[in-house]
Design a protein around this motif. Structure first.
Motif, PDB file in Angstrom:
ATOM      1  N   UNK A  72       0.809  -1.213   0.000  1.00 52.09           N
ATOM      2  CA  UNK A  72       0.000   0.000   0.000  1.00 52.09           C
ATOM      3  C   UNK A  72       0.850   1.273   0.000  1.00 52.09           C
ATOM      4  N   UNK A  73       2.059   1.196  -0.535  1.00 52.62           N
ATOM      5  CA  UNK A  73       2.909   2.385  -0.553  1.00 52.62           C
ATOM      6  C   UNK A  73       2.337   3.463  -1.485  1.00 52.62           C
ATOM      7  N   UNK A  74       1.713   3.049  -2.597  1.00 48.30           N
ATOM      8  CA  UNK A  74       1.074   4.022  -3.487  1.00 48.30           C
ATOM      9  C   UNK A  74      -0.096   4.717  -2.782  1.00 48.30           C
ATOM     10  N   UNK A  75      -0.831   3.937  -1.988  1.00 52.14           N
ATOM     11  CA  UNK A  75      -1.951   4.508  -1.246  1.00 52.14           C
ATOM     12  C   UNK A  75      -1.448   5.495  -0.196  1.00 52.14           C
ATOM     13  N   UNK A  76      -0.324   5.191   0.437  1.00 54.06           N
ATOM     14  CA  UNK A  76       0.238   6.107   1.433  1.00 54.06           C
ATOM     15  C   UNK A  76       0.685   7.411   0.767  1.00 54.06           C
ATOM     16  N   UNK A  77       1.289   7.301  -0.399  1.00 52.37           N
ATOM     17  CA  UNK A  77       1.710   8.495  -1.145  1.00 52.37           C
ATOM     18  C   UNK A  77       0.490   9.308  -1.589  1.00 52.37           C
ATOM     19  N   UNK A  78      -0.557   8.603  -2.054  1.00 55.79           N
ATOM     20  CA  UNK A  78      -1.782   9.275  -2.486  1.00 55.79           C
ATOM     21  C   UNK A  78      -2.434   9.998  -1.312  1.00 55.79           C
ATOM     22  N   UNK A  79      -2.448   9.349  -0.153  1.00 55.65           N
ATOM     23  CA  UNK A  79      -3.024   9.979   1.045  1.00 55.65           C
ATOM     24  C   UNK A  79      -2.256  11.236   1.416  1.00 55.65           C
ATOM     25  N   UNK A  80      -0.942  11.152   1.392  1.00 52.20           N
ATOM     26  CA  UNK A  80      -0.126  12.317   1.740  1.00 52.20           C
ATOM     27  C   UNK A  80      -0.375  13.476   0.771  1.00 52.20           C
ATOM     28  N   UNK A  81      -0.455  13.179  -0.520  1.00 51.72           N
ATOM     29  CA  UNK A  81      -0.701  14.237  -1.509  1.00 51.72           C
ATOM     30  C   UNK A  81      -2.075  14.869  -1.328  1.00 51.72           C
ATOM     31  N   UNK A  82      -3.085  14.029  -1.106  1.00 53.74           N
ATOM     32  CA  UNK A  82      -4.452  14.547  -0.957  1.00 53.74           C
ATOM     33  C   UNK A  82      -4.599  15.390   0.303  1.00 53.74           C
ATOM     34  N   UNK A  83      -4.009  14.929   1.398  1.00 52.81           N
ATOM     35  CA  UNK A  83      -4.095  15.695   2.644  1.00 52.81           C
ATOM     36  C   UNK A  83      -3.341  17.007   2.513  1.00 52.81           C
ATOM     37  N   UNK A  84      -2.201  16.982   1.848  1.00 53.49           N
ATOM     38  CA  UNK A  84      -1.434  18.214   1.652  1.00 53.49           C
ATOM     39  C   UNK A  84      -2.221  19.225   0.827  1.00 53.49           C
ATOM     40  N   UNK A  85      -3.018  18.734  -0.116  1.00 54.29           N
ATOM     41  CA  UNK A  85      -3.827  19.641  -0.939  1.00 54.29           C
ATOM     42  C   UNK A  85      -5.066  20.134  -0.187  1.00 54.29           C
ATOM     43  N   UNK A  86      -5.735  19.230   0.514  1.00 54.61           N
ATOM     44  CA  UNK A  86      -7.026  19.575   1.117  1.00 54.61           C
ATOM     45  C   UNK A  86      -6.913  20.278   2.472  1.00 54.61           C
ATOM     46  N   UNK A  87      -5.831  20.068   3.216  1.00 51.86           N
ATOM     47  CA  UNK A  87      -5.706  20.688   4.548  1.00 51.86           C
ATOM     48  C   UNK A  87      -5.736  22.211   4.491  1.00 51.86           C
ATOM     49  N   UNK A  88      -4.809  22.845   3.776  1.00 50.64           N
ATOM     50  CA  UNK A  88      -4.820  24.304   3.802  1.00 50.64           C
ATOM     51  C   UNK A  88      -5.953  24.896   2.975  1.00 50.64           C
ATOM     52  N   UNK A  89      -6.481  24.099   2.050  1.00 47.82           N
ATOM     53  CA  UNK A  89      -7.537  24.573   1.169  1.00 47.82           C
ATOM     54  C   UNK A  89      -8.753  24.928   2.005  1.00 47.82           C
ATOM     55  N   UNK A  90      -9.217  26.120   1.837  1.00 43.80           N
ATOM     56  CA  UNK A  90     -10.428  26.499   2.544  1.00 43.80           C
ATOM     57  C   UNK A  90     -10.229  27.609   3.540  1.00 43.80           C
ATOM     58  N   UNK A  91      -9.034  27.786   4.070  1.00 41.43           N
ATOM     59  CA  UNK A  91      -8.835  28.864   5.038  1.00 41.43           C
ATOM     60  C   UNK A  91      -9.121  30.205   4.391  1.00 41.43           C
ATOM     61  N   UNK A  92      -8.467  30.473   3.298  1.00 43.78           N
ATOM     62  CA  UNK A  92      -8.675  31.723   2.589  1.00 43.78           C
ATOM     63  C   UNK A  92     -10.080  31.764   1.985  1.00 43.78           C
ATOM     64  N   UNK A  93     -10.513  30.658   1.463  1.00 45.01           N
ATOM     65  CA  UNK A  93     -11.839  30.601   0.846  1.00 45.01           C
ATOM     66  C   UNK A  93     -12.922  30.876   1.871  1.00 45.01           C
ATOM     67  N   UNK A  94     -12.802  30.280   3.054  1.00 46.43           N
ATOM     68  CA  UNK A  94     -13.806  30.537   4.105  1.00 46.43           C
ATOM     69  C   UNK A  94     -13.806  32.000   4.495  1.00 46.43           C
ATOM     70  N   UNK A  95     -12.634  32.619   4.591  1.00 47.32           N
ATOM     71  CA  UNK A  95     -12.559  34.035   4.935  1.00 47.32           C
ATOM     72  C   UNK A  95     -13.200  34.873   3.838  1.00 47.32           C
ATOM     73  N   UNK A  96     -12.919  34.547   2.589  1.00 46.71           N
ATOM     74  CA  UNK A  96     -13.503  35.278   1.472  1.00 46.71           C
ATOM     75  C   UNK A  96     -15.022  35.109   1.432  1.00 46.71           C
ATOM     76  N   UNK A  97     -15.508  33.915   1.693  1.00 47.03           N
ATOM     77  CA  UNK A  97     -16.945  33.685   1.699  1.00 47.03           C
ATOM     78  C   UNK A  97     -17.611  34.475   2.821  1.00 47.03           C
ATOM     79  N   UNK A  98     -17.008  34.478   3.983  1.00 48.70           N
ATOM     80  CA  UNK A  98     -17.556  35.232   5.108  1.00 48.70           C
ATOM     81  C   UNK A  98     -17.622  36.716   4.775  1.00 48.70           C
ATOM     82  N   UNK A  99     -16.543  37.242   4.213  1.00 44.34           N
ATOM     83  CA  UNK A  99     -16.501  38.656   3.837  1.00 44.34           C
ATOM     84  C   UNK A  99     -17.532  38.958   2.757  1.00 44.34           C
ATOM     85  N   UNK A 100     -17.646  38.088   1.778  1.00 45.50           N
ATOM     86  CA  UNK A 100     -18.629  38.281   0.706  1.00 45.50           C
ATOM     87  C   UNK A 100     -20.046  38.255   1.266  1.00 45.50           C
ATOM     88  N   UNK A 101     -20.321  37.355   2.194  1.00 49.80           N
ATOM     89  CA  UNK A 101     -21.658  37.287   2.789  1.00 49.80           C
ATOM     90  C   UNK A 101     -21.986  38.553   3.570  1.00 49.80           C
TER      91      UNK A 101
END
Length: 127
Positions: A72-101
């Motif tokens: 499952x080494x490919x799965x471990x690499x895939x998990x690391x890549x996905x978490x690295x992409x999805x973790x920070x994603x949303x902080x700025x977006x949530x702030x922008x959405x709040x400001x827009x609202x």
């Protein structure tokens, strides 16, 4: 990465996709297959392939005898890549959405106020 870790990784990615990209209904337990089907197109193609690799690894863990033979080494690499992409994603977006609202609420209030002022001016004959 063993069978239990693969399932935990898939659940973690599914929860991150649900919180960052949306697509989950209130009170619904999300799994990776459902989130890929619903919101997979919102991710870059390279990460979509990584999510597919993780989903296939999760499906393999349903058969314990086969899962013990898999690497499952490919799965471990895939998990690391996905978490690295999805973790920070949303902080700025949530702030922008709040400001827009907030700004949309202010503009809507000013629009209603303007309509009321024009209505009063027309009613009084000043316009």
């Amino acid at each position: 990465m063993n069978q239990i870790e693969v399932r935990q990784a898939a659940d973690e990615v599914a929860m991150l996709m649900a919180t960052r990209l949306g697509g989950s209904r209130r009170g619904e337990a999300v799994n990776l297959s459902t989130m890929i089907r619903r919101r997979g197109a919102a991710m870059p193609r390279r990460l979509m392939k990584q999510a597919e690799i993780l989903r296939e690894a999760e499906a393999i863990t349903a058969a314990p005898k086969i899962a013990r033979q898999m690497d499952f080494s490919d799965a471990a690499r895939a998990h690391a890549d996905l978490v690295a992409y999805l973790q920070p994603f949303g902080r700025l977006t949530r702030w922008q959405e709040r400001t827009t609202n907030i700004l949309a609420s202010i503009v809507f209030g000013l629009l209603i106020l303007g309509i009321i002022v024009i209505w009063i001016l027309v009613r009084e004959g000043l316009l």
